[in-house]
Enzyme design. Sequence first.
Site, PDB file in Angstrom:
ATOM      1  N   LEU A  86       0.844  -1.197   0.000  1.00 40.40           N
ATOM      2  CA  LEU A  86       0.000   0.000   0.000  1.00 40.40           C
ATOM      3  C   LEU A  86       0.880   1.248   0.000  1.00 40.40           C
ATOM      4  O   LEU A  86       1.801   1.365   0.815  1.00 40.40           O
ATOM      5  CB  LEU A  86      -0.904  -0.004   1.232  1.00 40.40           C
ATOM      6  CG  LEU A  86      -1.914  -1.163   1.286  1.00 40.40           C
ATOM      7  CD1 LEU A  86      -2.605  -1.213   2.641  1.00 40.40           C
ATOM      8  CD2 LEU A  86      -2.939  -1.058   0.160  1.00 40.40           C
ATOM      9  N   HIS A 102       0.426 -11.835   8.324  1.00 40.44           N
ATOM     10  CA  HIS A 102       1.639 -12.279   7.623  1.00 40.44           C
ATOM     11  C   HIS A 102       2.057 -13.643   8.175  1.00 40.44           C
ATOM     12  O   HIS A 102       2.040 -13.848   9.387  1.00 40.44           O
ATOM     13  CB  HIS A 102       2.756 -11.249   7.828  1.00 40.44           C
ATOM     14  CG  HIS A 102       4.005 -11.608   7.098  1.00 40.44           C
ATOM     15  ND1 HIS A 102       4.145 -11.435   5.747  1.00 40.44           N
ATOM     16  CD2 HIS A 102       5.155 -12.184   7.525  1.00 40.44           C
ATOM     17  CE1 HIS A 102       5.341 -11.863   5.368  1.00 40.44           C
ATOM     18  NE2 HIS A 102       5.961 -12.334   6.430  1.00 40.44           N
TER      19      HIS A 102
END
Length: 209
Positions: A86, A102
């Site tokens: 992002l 993650h």
Amino acid sequence: MGVLASGRGSNLQALIDAGQKSDFPAEVVLVLSDKKNSYALERASIAGLRHRHLAPKEEGFYLKLGDEIENCEIDLICCAGFMRILPPEFVSRFPGKIINIHPSLLPSFPGLHAQKKALDAGVTVTGCTVHFVDEGVDTGPIILQAAVPVLPHDDEVTLSERILGYEHRIYPLAVRLIAEGSVHCVDGVVQYSGNAHQEGSGFISPVSE
Ligand code: GRF
């Protein structure tokens, strides 16, 4: 919650399922994907959720993504296998409102192929992490982690599957803590109010006896 996903969407599904329970303090209301044929969009459709594909090659992709989110009055943006970094302008538009999952114990093994990196490094414990998104790659303040053993005959597939089972548990848990107001970020470090911590046993891997 608004969920950003690029692929199969199993973490999205875990969040949808959690949100459908009457005692869960949040629900998925929007799913956005950069991949037209992602199974994540199919899952959103099956669940009857508002969903949309946005083409990343089109100009103003992140602007449109942000506008969709703002139009739905989203409180929390969950990245769930969203395979894009992002940009700062998107992150700063939603300060403290974007989280990610993650498949490693961050700060170890950021970026792609975290499970393979863990295998290559020979660690005997790895895991998964839910963290706030900042402008780096998998670097934001850590909210919650689960430790998972690496077994002798693991390959990337078996290890990924074992970790994924824990991802599906900790992602809804992290959302719950945030939605209940138990998580606060102070100077880049997450602090908890309430009863989030419990003393538990440690984790030795491999266990010798
Ligand atoms: C998960 O392993 C997640 O940790 C990583 O990408 C994978 C997405 O899987 N960021 P899914 O699309 O949620 O099944």
